[in-house]
Enzyme design. Structure first.
Site, short mmCIF file in Angstrom:
data_model
loop_
_atom_site.label_atom_id
_atom_site.label_comp_id
_atom_site.label_asym_id
_atom_site.label_seq_id
_atom_site.Cartn_x
_atom_site.Cartn_y
_atom_site.Cartn_z
CG HIS C 55 28.81 80.91 55.40
ND1 HIS C 55 28.35 80.52 56.63
CD2 HIS C 55 29.74 79.99 55.02
CE1 HIS C 55 28.98 79.40 56.98
NE2 HIS C 55 29.82 79.07 56.03
CD GLU C 102 32.73 77.07 62.10
OE1 GLU C 102 33.55 77.83 61.65
OE2 GLU C 102 32.39 76.01 61.53
CG HIS C 104 26.47 72.78 59.57
ND1 HIS C 104 26.46 71.57 58.95
CD2 HIS C 104 27.18 73.59 58.75
CE1 HIS C 104 27.14 71.63 57.81
NE2 HIS C 104 27.57 72.86 57.67
CG HIS C 106 20.21 78.12 57.13
ND1 HIS C 106 21.18 79.10 57.21
CD2 HIS C 106 19.09 78.65 57.66
CE1 HIS C 106 20.64 80.19 57.75
NE2 HIS C 106 19.37 79.94 58.02
CG ASP C 510 30.72 84.97 69.85
OD1 ASP C 510 31.18 84.46 68.82
OD2 ASP C 510 30.78 86.19 70.06
CG ASN C 548 29.75 80.58 62.89
OD1 ASN C 548 28.64 80.08 62.94
ND2 ASN C 548 30.35 80.85 61.74
N1 LIG Z 1 30.82 85.99 66.67
C1 LIG Z 1 32.14 86.02 66.52
N2 LIG Z 1 32.87 86.40 67.54
C2 LIG Z 1 34.19 86.42 67.43
N3 LIG Z 1 34.87 86.06 66.38
C3 LIG Z 1 34.19 85.66 65.34
C4 LIG Z 1 32.80 85.64 65.37
N4 LIG Z 1 32.38 85.20 64.20
C5 LIG Z 1 33.47 84.94 63.49
N5 LIG Z 1 34.58 85.23 64.19
C6 LIG Z 1 35.95 85.03 63.76
O1 LIG Z 1 36.13 85.40 62.45
C7 LIG Z 1 37.05 84.50 61.83
C8 LIG Z 1 36.45 83.92 60.59
O2 LIG Z 1 35.35 83.13 60.97
P1 LIG Z 1 34.94 81.81 60.20
O3 LIG Z 1 34.71 82.15 58.80
O4 LIG Z 1 33.85 81.18 60.95
O5 LIG Z 1 36.23 80.93 60.34
P2 LIG Z 1 36.50 79.64 59.47
O6 LIG Z 1 36.95 80.16 58.18
O7 LIG Z 1 37.56 78.95 60.23
O8 LIG Z 1 35.22 78.89 59.40
C9 LIG Z 1 37.39 83.44 62.83
O9 LIG Z 1 38.60 83.77 63.48
C10 LIG Z 1 36.28 83.56 63.80
O10 LIG Z 1 36.71 83.10 65.06
#
Ligand SMILES: Nc1ncnc2c1ncn2[C@@H]1O[C@H](COP(=O)(O)OP(=O)(O)O)[C@@H](O)[C@H]1O
Ligand SMILES: [Mg+2]
Lengths: 240, 81, 749, 81
Positions: C55, C102, C104, C106, C510, C548
């Site tokens: 995650h 993002e 959610h 589960h 996305d 995400n």
């Molecule tokens: N499917 C995706 N496409 C593009 N960028 C992604 C994708 N999944 C994650 N990222 C990028 O990876 C980084 C970390 O994601 P995430 O862990 O969801 O961020 P956060 O810690 O803010 O919740 C973010 O900049 C997010 O935009």
């Protein structure tokens, strides 16, 4: 994103009137209400729930939202704020006060208006364009309308069911204090289709639907039926 | 007719924003000396027929599967007298 | 009680640690030991295990997501790209917009209301952390079969949770999706997106620099939320009996979040923060390690200063807690008092929990004893990266060979009429008003368009009428048939939706929802979909700014359809030029733009009428999509069309029905020469839209399409109160409306 | 610390759609023999200091002015034992 447009005299040239808009923690529609006041030609003054004076405003709007999260009961916690003490006092002396949605709930919790607001009979939040009939066009907030006029403005709430005991309802009807009634489908089970009421003096008005969301042709429902609330109070203040 | 009361409260470890908001408001209203407030639901059921063990077992099951969400809530069933 | 301090860890190198229970692999545990040169303390193990989880670390998806950067189209609008809480794009007039989607999924299955509510809360904090005022939310949702009893539990709960939280925050909900398919039965998809607006100079980043700067934690108290796994650590490190119970579900407090928003915006306005990060997954572990690793120095945190909701929490648990409605800011010492004052004004609890150091380590103390001493980057960014094996599933060929073209079709006008009614009343094609009427779409007073319009649109400057638009789309059925094309179809549809309202598509976010990455077939779907999306974004010139990944969406061994959900953000210089969906003016001409081919694979018709999924999805022509978008945008700008609606699932008849119902006007339609009426009505060829052209504009509009080479066929006129397809059938609007609007309420109430 | 429970129920003459929704759902879930359901709120207060008459009077006032809206609701205060 703050609207800075037209704080001075608006179309009606009534720019000297100062209308306070109260922000409680959790108030949502304060900025929109300020904008509506400016569009109507008034000056919008921010009031904070902890304020102990009303900054010389000529009228007050309690805006919509979820003050204190609507926890316990909508409006129950806000009613006890310092600013409400001043407003309750002012309202008794004739200060025009409009409560929109959460503001209406606060007015009933404060006993400035009779009755109470309960969960909608279908138990859901409902957001829709709502037809209303203006039943009383003699209040501080409705004098720009004609009695019997139909308007459409957004309704959005989960605790919008107006209830009061039969005696109170009869009294409201007899004194012409039902200010607005729902037309078409009753959206929430409000008794006698009541959407809004006024106090006997006509300075305190509360309603569930949101006139401040119907003041610009481009935005929301695309209608401007709500602007009259704000021009009404400005007119009344000038003629007073 | 017998009345059975089902009380449903959030489990102690679960955040109770409503109870917290009430609690925080109390000092402002001049009420001191309350250490905590939790807010829950109370159901009053009017039960037809005899309130025997079988009936109570059914109500218990109803509370467990329907009135309470046992992922986040605890409940108690008691006969109102 | 023995505290597992750094010193203690050095002295007891051979102590058994529950790394496996925490989800770490043997080599991952070995790597942690190697990084630290000793065994990790319990607190360190907690941090690594959660930050290196799928995650948080994207360990299975990372190698594929890289393409979004590598293939990113040159785009001047991009101000902040992938890697921050959310991407930021320039929309002109000094404004910047940040947006992200993002999942959610589960939590929303376990407790639909709270799972969905906290999903909204999380994405809103991401947007806030960029320095922006959140201005709108969207919610792409997927549920199991509409008539399955569990859908009656999950859907109303999810919808009430999204509404209950978003409405209370004062964020208009302006779009989203509601899709039903049995593949989501045990695994609904609850995606939530948010848009925020700021001035360029207000962009904030998650970094901790400047030795001596204060680390301030503010918002809700920390409770034992979301720390399931780490309780094993607590029971390891503490001699006393079992730790107290920990919540299985997080409960959101939207009121607290609303205060957090207003308080944070006031803090931004006074320029009081040097860096800021929301607390989401992995809580303080994530916030402190990400802030520190993005900054220049180290960080020292006194963990026992963290305000707690539950005093029995162990330090490991505090580090891992995912309690909602919290933020972490880096503040220069002379600004800290003012910061705390603003928090006090908003009744928000704020605590200085540490400071930025000139060292290089993240150091965490508990009652004066050091329990964490790690290089922050090793926690936040140097997690494992997997090259998971992937393989095209052997069933893919058979699935694609099972062509929808062979399905029986209606032979008569009456037969077509019956299937049209069947289509528009099917759960996926029916009106979603039952859901969307539970969302406030008016709050903030800037909503120009909201559901069921093609894209949501909000005004961001009331003086100039500058606005932004957003649409989200995804079609798991298409993606199942061909993940590469399916992802591009989702992108194309979302892009088309934005253009249909008159906005210029700018950038993409996305949410990639897939099954288990340990299944090579799923991994292949994921690889294909990301490749398709990256190629598509390059072709359309719309970079992916963030997003995400949600994996392990499956029930037992059965994965959901691969479901890439794509959000496209657009900009419109003057919202008064927006194009609505409604056919409202009698006499206006209806034009069909684009080419209609016989494309029924994965179509709504094949699902509704035949319960069939097979063949190939519609072809994608991204050059054509660009051209169509240009025409739609020009037509809006120059006032040549009064309404437009993109064609997607359900094909022409679905779009026509929606435009007519929305406007309350009927239409007389003629099937173009050379087209089979059935194909004309039900095919789902991409790159198409219908528009309403005032007669006075017809010549100009035709000339424009002709000059630019976009096929435009006049197929009818807005008229009366029926939809009439000449020589085929007539359908009164009232009958159509009843069919379209009664389905969802009758399923759910 | 003493616990005081305040139960707040809608007055009998006020429509209770939440209770009704629960009641209507029961037969579908296989629970028969419940004649009526009313849903209300339950507050659990943790009281510091001695729970004497003065303290109880204060809590009664709190319930009357704040926890319940007596226009629509009745309440009871009782010490939990
Ligand atoms: N499917 C995706 N496409 C593009 N960028 C992604 C994708 N999944 C994650 N990222 C990028 O990876 C980084 C970390 O994601 P995430 O862990 O969801 O961020 P956060 O810690 O803010 O919740 C973010 O900049 C997010 O935009
Ligand atoms: Mg983040």
């Amino acid at each position: 994103m703050t609207a800075t447009s037209s704080t001075a005299a608006g179309p009606t040239g009534l720019g000297n009137a100062r209308i306070g808009v109260v922000t409680f923690p959790g108030t949502l529609d304060d900025r929109d209400t300020q904008r509506a006041i400016r569009l109507a030609g008034g000056e919008a003054v921010e009031l904070w729930h902890r304020d102990k004076d009303l900054k010389q405003v000529d009228a007050v709007v309690l805006a919509g939202g979820f003050s204190y999260g609507d926890y316990l009961r909508a409006g129950a916690i806000s009613r006890f704020s310092p600013v409400m003490e001043m407003i309750i006092e002012g309202a008794r002396q004739g200060l025009p006060v409009l409560g929109i949605c959460n503001g209406f709930q606060i007015l009933t919790e404060s006993h400035l208006l009779p009755g109470a607001m309960l969960r909608n009979n279908h138990l859901h939040f409902i957001c829709r364009d709502q037809r209303l009939r203006v039943e009383n066009a003699d209040t501080a907030w409705t004098n720009s309308y004609e009695a019997g006029q139909e308007i459409s403005i957004p309704l959005k709430n989960i605790d919008g069911r107006y209830v009061a005991d039969e005696r109170t309802l009869d009294e409201l009807e007899a004194e012409g204090r039902v200010a607005f009634r729902y037309l078409g489908m009753n959206p929430n089970g409000s008794l006698r289709d009541i959407a809004g009421i006024t106090n006997a003096a006509g300075n305190v008005v509360g309603l569930m639907p949101h006139p401040e969301h119907a003041v610009e042709p481009l935005i929301g429902t695309g209608r401007t039926d709500g602007l009259g609330f704000f021009t009404s109070v400005l007119k009344q203040l000038v003629s007073a | 007719m017998a009345r059975v009361v089902v009380d449903v409260m959030l489990k102690p470890e679960i955040l109770d924003p409503q109870g917290q908001a009430v609690h925080r408001a109390l000092p402002r209203l001049g009420f001191e000396g309350i250490a905590d407030v939790r807010q829950g639901k109370r159901f009053e059921l009017e039960v037809e027929g005899p309130l025997d063990d079988a009936a109570l077992a059914r109500i218990h099951e109803m509370a467990e599967t329907f009135l309470a969400n046992t992922v986040i809530e605890d409940f108690t069933v008691r006969v109102d007298s | 009680m023995t505290l597992d301090t750094v010193k203690h860890a050095e002295q007891t190198p051979d102590a058994e640690q529950p790394w496996a229970e925490l989800g770490l692999k043997p080599d991952e545990y070995a790597r942690i030991r190697e990084i630290l040169g000793r065994r990790p303390t319990g607190a360190e193990l907690a941090m690594y295990s959660v930050m290196w989880s799928e995650h948080c670390s994207y360990k299975s998806s990372k190698v594929h997501l890289r393409q979004f950067g590598e293939k990113a189209p040159a785009n001047d609008a991009m101000l902040v790209g992938i890697g921050e809480n959310a991407g930021v794009v320039d929309v002109g007039q000094g404004y910047a917009v940040t947006f992200k989607v993002e999942s959610h999924n589960h939590p929303s299955y376990v407790e639909p209301y709270q799972g969905a509510a906290t999903g909204v809360g999380g994405i809103v904090r991401d947007i806030l952390a960029m320095g922006a005022r959140p201005v709108a939310v969207v919610d792409p949702l997927r549920f199991g079969a509409a008539d399955h009893p569990d859908t009656k539990r999950v859907l109303p709960g999810v919808v009430a949770g999204i509404g209950g939280y978003g409405n209370c925050l004062g964020l208009p909900n302006i779009g989203g999706e509601v899709v039903f398919d049995a593949c989501y039965q045990g695994n609904p998809l609850v995606n939530a997106g948010c848009i925020g607006v700021m001035k360029h100079e207000d962009i904030h980043l998650a970094k901790a620099s400047g030795a001596g700067n204060k680390v301030i934690l503010y918002g809700a108290r920390t409770g034992g939320d979301g720390i399931g796994g780490v309780s094993v650590l607590a029971s390891e490190t503490f001699d006393d009996a079992k730790p107290a119970k920990r919540p299985a579900v997080q409960v959101g407090d939207p009121f607290q979040e609303k205060l957090l928003i207003e308080c944070t915006l006031e803090i931004f306005a006074e320029k009081l923060v040097a860096g800021i990060q929301d607390l989401g997954g992995a809580g303080l572990s994530c916030a402190t390690s990400e802030l520190a690793s993005a900054g220049s120095g180290g960080m020292r945190v006194e963990l026992d200063t963290v305000p707690l909701r539950d005093s029995s929490l162990s330090p490991e648990e505090i580090l891992m807690s995912e309690s909602q409605e919290r933020m972490c800011a880096i503040v220069e010492p002379d600004k800290a008092d003012r910061f705390l004052e603003i928090c006090e004004k908003w009744d928000v609890i704020a605590t200085v929990i540490g400071e930025v150091t000139d060292g290089s380590q993240l150091e965490i103390f508990w009652h004066g004893e050091q329990i964490v001493d790690v290089p922050p980057r090793s926690v936040a960014h140097d997690g494992p990266v997997y090259e998971r094996p992937y393989a095209r599933p052997e069933w893919q060929d058979a699935l694609q060979a099972d062509d929808a073209a062979k399905l029986p079709r209606p032979a008569t006008g009456d037969g077509l009429r019956a299937q049209v009614l069947q289509l528009v009343s099917s759960p996926n094609q029916a009106s979603k008003a039952w859901v969307t009427d539970q969302y406030d779409r008016f709050v903030q007073g800037n909503t120009v368009l909201a559901q069921p319009e093609d894209s949501g649109m909000v005004r961001i400057d009331p003086d100039t009428n500058l606005g932004v638009a957003i649409a989200t789309d995804g079609n798991g059925r298409y993606a199942k048939l061909d993940p590469y094309t399916g992802a591009q179809l989702a992108l194309a549809e979302s892009y088309r939706n934005v253009a249909a309202t008159g906005a210029r598509p700018l950038a993409v976010s996305d949410c990639l929802n897939f099954g288990s990455p340990e299944d090579p077939a799923v991994m292949w779907q994921f690889a294909e979909a990301t490749r398709g999306l990256a190629d598509g974004c390059l072709a359309l010139g719309t970079p992916v700014t963030g997003g995400n990944v949600s994996l392990y969406n499956q029930t037992g061994d059965t994965a959901i359809h691969p479901t890439p959900v794509v959000a496209v953000l657009g900009v419109i210089d003057d919202v008064s030029r927006r194009t609505p969906v409604a056919f409202a003016e009698e006499g206006q001409l209806i034009y069909l733009l684009g080419d209609t081919k016989e494309e029924l694979g994965g179509s709504a018709w094949s699902q509704v009428v035949h319960g069939h999924l097979g063949g190939l999805p519609p072809k994608v022509d991204l050059e054509r999509e660009k051209l169509l978008a240009e025409i739609l945008i020009s037509a809006s700008r120059d006032g040549m069309v009064d309404a437009a609606h993109d064609l997607s699932d359900g094909g022409l008849i679905q779009a026509l029905a929606e435009s007519c119902l929305r406007g309350g006007k009927g239409a007389r339609i003629v099937v173009p020469d050379g087209l089979d009426p059935f194909v004309f009505l039900f095919s789902e060829s991409a790159g198409r839209a219908i528009v309403a052209v005032p007669r006075s504009e017809e010549v100009r509009f035709n000339d424009m399409c002709g000059a630019r080479g976009l096929p435009a066929a006049r197929i009818g006129v807005i008229d009366g109160t029926d939809i009439t397809v000449q020589d085929q059938f007539t359908l009164p609007l009232a009958e159509l409306r009843e069919a379209h609007e009664s389905t969802i309420p009758s399923l759910l109430t």
